[in-house]
Write a protein that holds these residues in place. Structure first.
Motif, PDB file in Angstrom:
ATOM      1  N   SER A 169     -88.978 -58.309  72.466  1.00 15.91           N
ATOM      2  CA  SER A 169     -90.084 -59.107  71.928  1.00 15.91           C
ATOM      3  C   SER A 169     -90.960 -58.260  71.011  1.00 15.91           C
ATOM      4  N   LEU A 170     -91.209 -57.022  71.427  1.00 12.97           N
ATOM      5  CA  LEU A 170     -92.010 -56.105  70.626  1.00 12.97           C
ATOM      6  C   LEU A 170     -91.305 -55.787  69.314  1.00 12.97           C
ATOM      7  N   VAL A 171     -90.039 -55.451  69.384  1.00 11.66           N
ATOM      8  CA  VAL A 171     -89.268 -55.106  68.185  1.00 11.66           C
ATOM      9  C   VAL A 171     -89.262 -56.276  67.204  1.00 11.66           C
ATOM     10  N   ARG A 172     -89.047 -57.481  67.734  1.00 15.99           N
ATOM     11  CA  ARG A 172     -89.036 -58.667  66.878  1.00 15.99           C
ATOM     12  C   ARG A 172     -90.393 -58.886  66.214  1.00 15.99           C
ATOM     13  N   LEU A 173     -91.462 -58.689  66.971  1.00 16.94           N
ATOM     14  CA  LEU A 173     -92.816 -58.875  66.443  1.00 16.94           C
ATOM     15  C   LEU A 173     -93.105 -57.879  65.326  1.00 16.94           C
ATOM     16  N   LEU A 174     -92.789 -56.614  65.537  1.00 17.53           N
ATOM     17  CA  LEU A 174     -93.061 -55.587  64.538  1.00 17.53           C
ATOM     18  C   LEU A 174     -92.252 -55.814  63.264  1.00 17.53           C
ATOM     19  N   ARG A 175     -90.981 -56.140  63.426  1.00 14.25           N
ATOM     20  CA  ARG A 175     -90.134 -56.346  62.251  1.00 14.25           C
ATOM     21  C   ARG A 175     -90.547 -57.593  61.470  1.00 14.25           C
ATOM     22  N   THR A 176     -90.904 -58.636  62.193  1.00 13.47           N
ATOM     23  CA  THR A 176     -91.353 -59.858  61.523  1.00 13.47           C
ATOM     24  C   THR A 176     -92.647 -59.610  60.760  1.00 13.47           C
ATOM     25  N   ALA A 177     -93.585 -58.885  61.396  1.00 10.80           N
ATOM     26  CA  ALA A 177     -94.868 -58.585  60.756  1.00 10.80           C
ATOM     27  C   ALA A 177     -94.663 -57.770  59.487  1.00 10.80           C
ATOM     28  N   ALA A 178     -93.757 -56.788  59.550  1.00 10.22           N
ATOM     29  CA  ALA A 178     -93.486 -55.965  58.370  1.00 10.22           C
ATOM     30  C   ALA A 178     -92.848 -56.789  57.264  1.00 10.22           C
ATOM     31  N   GLU A 179     -91.941 -57.675  57.643  1.00  9.37           N
ATOM     32  CA  GLU A 179     -91.253 -58.511  56.657  1.00  9.37           C
ATOM     33  C   GLU A 179     -92.224 -59.485  55.972  1.00  9.37           C
ATOM     34  N   LYS A 180     -93.094 -60.097  56.761  1.00  6.05           N
ATOM     35  CA  LYS A 180     -94.004 -61.115  56.225  1.00  6.05           C
ATOM     36  C   LYS A 180     -95.109 -60.521  55.354  1.00  6.05           C
ATOM     37  N   THR A 181     -95.394 -59.257  55.527  1.00  7.67           N
ATOM     38  CA  THR A 181     -96.481 -58.628  54.762  1.00  7.67           C
ATOM     39  C   THR A 181     -95.973 -57.670  53.691  1.00  7.67           C
ATOM     40  N   ASP A 184     -94.076 -56.168  46.769  1.00  7.42           N
ATOM     41  CA  ASP A 184     -92.928 -56.292  45.870  1.00  7.42           C
ATOM     42  C   ASP A 184     -91.937 -55.150  46.005  1.00  7.42           C
ATOM     43  N   ASP A 185     -92.432 -53.974  46.382  1.00  5.92           N
ATOM     44  CA  ASP A 185     -91.531 -52.823  46.518  1.00  5.92           C
ATOM     45  C   ASP A 185     -90.872 -52.750  47.887  1.00  5.92           C
ATOM     46  N   GLY A 186     -91.141 -53.749  48.753  1.00 11.63           N
ATOM     47  CA  GLY A 186     -90.508 -53.790  50.060  1.00 11.63           C
ATOM     48  C   GLY A 186     -91.267 -53.068  51.155  1.00 11.63           C
ATOM     49  N   TRP A 187     -92.377 -52.397  50.798  1.00 11.25           N
ATOM     50  CA  TRP A 187     -93.187 -51.667  51.765  1.00 11.25           C
ATOM     51  C   TRP A 187     -94.378 -52.506  52.200  1.00 11.25           C
ATOM     52  N   SER A 188     -94.818 -52.309  53.453  1.00  7.14           N
ATOM     53  CA  SER A 188     -95.919 -53.085  54.027  1.00  7.14           C
ATOM     54  C   SER A 188     -97.078 -52.177  54.395  1.00  7.14           C
ATOM     55  N   LEU A 189     -98.286 -52.550  53.966  1.00  2.89           N
ATOM     56  CA  LEU A 189     -99.485 -51.799  54.321  1.00  2.89           C
ATOM     57  C   LEU A 189     -99.788 -52.036  55.800  1.00  2.89           C
ATOM     58  N   LEU A 190    -100.007 -50.954  56.548  1.00  5.78           N
ATOM     59  CA  LEU A 190    -100.179 -51.048  57.999  1.00  5.78           C
ATOM     60  C   LEU A 190    -101.319 -51.996  58.382  1.00  5.78           C
ATOM     61  N   SER A 191    -102.427 -51.950  57.655  1.00  7.24           N
ATOM     62  CA  SER A 191    -103.554 -52.811  57.999  1.00  7.24           C
ATOM     63  C   SER A 191    -103.178 -54.286  57.901  1.00  7.24           C
ATOM     64  N   LYS A 192    -102.334 -54.640  56.941  1.00  9.28           N
ATOM     65  CA  LYS A 192    -101.888 -56.026  56.805  1.00  9.28           C
ATOM     66  C   LYS A 192    -100.905 -56.390  57.920  1.00  9.28           C
ATOM     67  N   VAL A 193    -100.090 -55.418  58.312  1.00 11.00           N
ATOM     68  CA  VAL A 193     -99.178 -55.624  59.439  1.00 11.00           C
ATOM     69  C   VAL A 193     -99.980 -55.919  60.703  1.00 11.00           C
ATOM     70  N   HIS A 195    -103.029 -57.044  60.887  1.00 10.37           N
ATOM     71  CA  HIS A 195    -103.719 -58.324  60.747  1.00 10.37           C
ATOM     72  C   HIS A 195    -102.771 -59.478  61.061  1.00 10.37           C
ATOM     73  N   TYR A 196    -101.548 -59.386  60.585  1.00  4.50           N
ATOM     74  CA  TYR A 196    -100.547 -60.430  60.864  1.00  4.50           C
ATOM     75  C   TYR A 196    -100.283 -60.528  62.367  1.00  4.50           C
ATOM     76  N   ILE A 197    -100.131 -59.372  63.015  1.00  2.12           N
ATOM     77  CA  ILE A 197     -99.857 -59.344  64.446  1.00  2.12           C
ATOM     78  C   ILE A 197    -101.007 -59.965  65.233  1.00  2.12           C
ATOM     79  N   SER A 198    -102.243 -59.617  64.883  1.00  2.00           N
ATOM     80  CA  SER A 198    -103.397 -60.134  65.617  1.00  2.00           C
ATOM     81  C   SER A 198    -103.558 -61.634  65.444  1.00  2.00           C
ATOM     82  N   ASN A 199    -103.075 -62.172  64.327  1.00  2.00           N
ATOM     83  CA  ASN A 199    -103.177 -63.607  64.075  1.00  2.00           C
ATOM     84  C   ASN A 199    -102.046 -64.407  64.719  1.00  2.00           C
ATOM     85  N   ASN A 200    -101.024 -63.716  65.182  1.00  2.00           N
ATOM     86  CA  ASN A 200     -99.850 -64.432  65.678  1.00  2.00           C
ATOM     87  C   ASN A 200     -99.433 -64.060  67.102  1.00  2.00           C
TER      88      ASN A 200
END
Length: 243
Positions: A169-181, A184-193, A195-200
């Motif tokens: 469940s944790l792995v799925r949450l982290l990967r989904t958060a990184a993917e959704k945030t 364009d270069d495929g990298w995700s800013l940790l603060s946005k990751v 924020h996504y996790i806290s909202n979901n």
């Protein structure tokens, strides 16, 4: 100093231990000012003696609830009324419920509907519906002062790489958060990751023995890490993208 979010802490003394109250208050200090502290229970009950000793040192107001009918939990009803009164008083901007009772799940949902976050604190026995309903949920066993050691400043040994990876469940949450945030270069800013996790989810790094999301992510070794802006901004990318 910026304005702090005003938080109402309501404690169900019948269903949670007094041993972690200092840890709960310390954790809530990260989110705002706990200006309301109400502890509900029948204070004539000897079983609450431990709680009674914690009231004055922690500026907690005891809310007396008589058990008028055997087998009926008057504390639950009183806490719900207390929460609704506070909700409509507009004197607080967030709620913290310290309980291991899933009967408060509808209350959490009602508070969330009004736009207020709900921070949940309960023992490991807390039913999953209540855990999932809260904005953030932390197991009180992780906040016990007597458990603090040199290995962990928050009272629990950090979970290992394999333990983290074994939590699907944790792995799925982290990967989904990184993917959704991802940018364009495929990298995700940790603060946005974060924020996504806290909202979901009700996820908290504390339940895994960490104080920072970045430390937990590094420990999983599931992501590439890139420090930008002179090392002040952490970006992550799923390691599978480079394999």
């Amino acid at each position: 100093m910026p304005d702090q979010k005003r938080i109402a802490l309501l404690i169900d003394c019948d269903n949670v231990s007094h041993n972690s109250i200092e840890g709960v208050l310390e954790e809530l200090a990260n989110y705002g000012l706990v200006n309301v502290r109400h502890a509900h229970g029948d204070w004539k009950n000897p079983a609450l003696a431990g709680w009674a000793e914690k009231l004055h040192p922690n500026a907690i107001r005891p809310m007396q609830q008589f058990a008028y009918t055997k087998g009926k939990n008057a504390t639950d009803s009183a806490m719900i009324i207390d929460a609704m009164d506070l909700l409509y008083s507009k004197g607080v901007e967030a709620f913290a419920l310290m309980t291991s009772d899933s009967d408060f799940t509808p209350l959490v949902l009602r508070i969330l509907e009004s736009g207020f976050p709900v921070y949940g604190f309960g023992e490991r026995k807390t039913p999953q519906p209540f855990v999932d309903a809260c904005s953030i949920f932390i197991y009180t066993e992780n906040l016990l002062a007597e458990c603090v050691s040199s290995e962990s400043v928050i009272g629990v040994k950090p979970k290992s790489r394999n333990e983290l990876r074994g939590d699907t469940s944790l792995v799925r949450l982290l990967r989904t958060a990184a993917e959704k945030t991802a940018e364009d270069d495929g990298w995700s800013l940790l603060s946005k990751v974060g924020h996504y996790i806290s909202n979901n989810s009700s996820f908290s790094v504390i339940n895994y023995g960490y104080k920072k999301l970045g430390d937990l992510i590094r420990s999983t070794e599931l992501f590439e890490v890139d420090m930008r802006n002179g090392g002040t901004a952490m970006y992550i990318q799923d390691s599978r993208k480079n394999s």
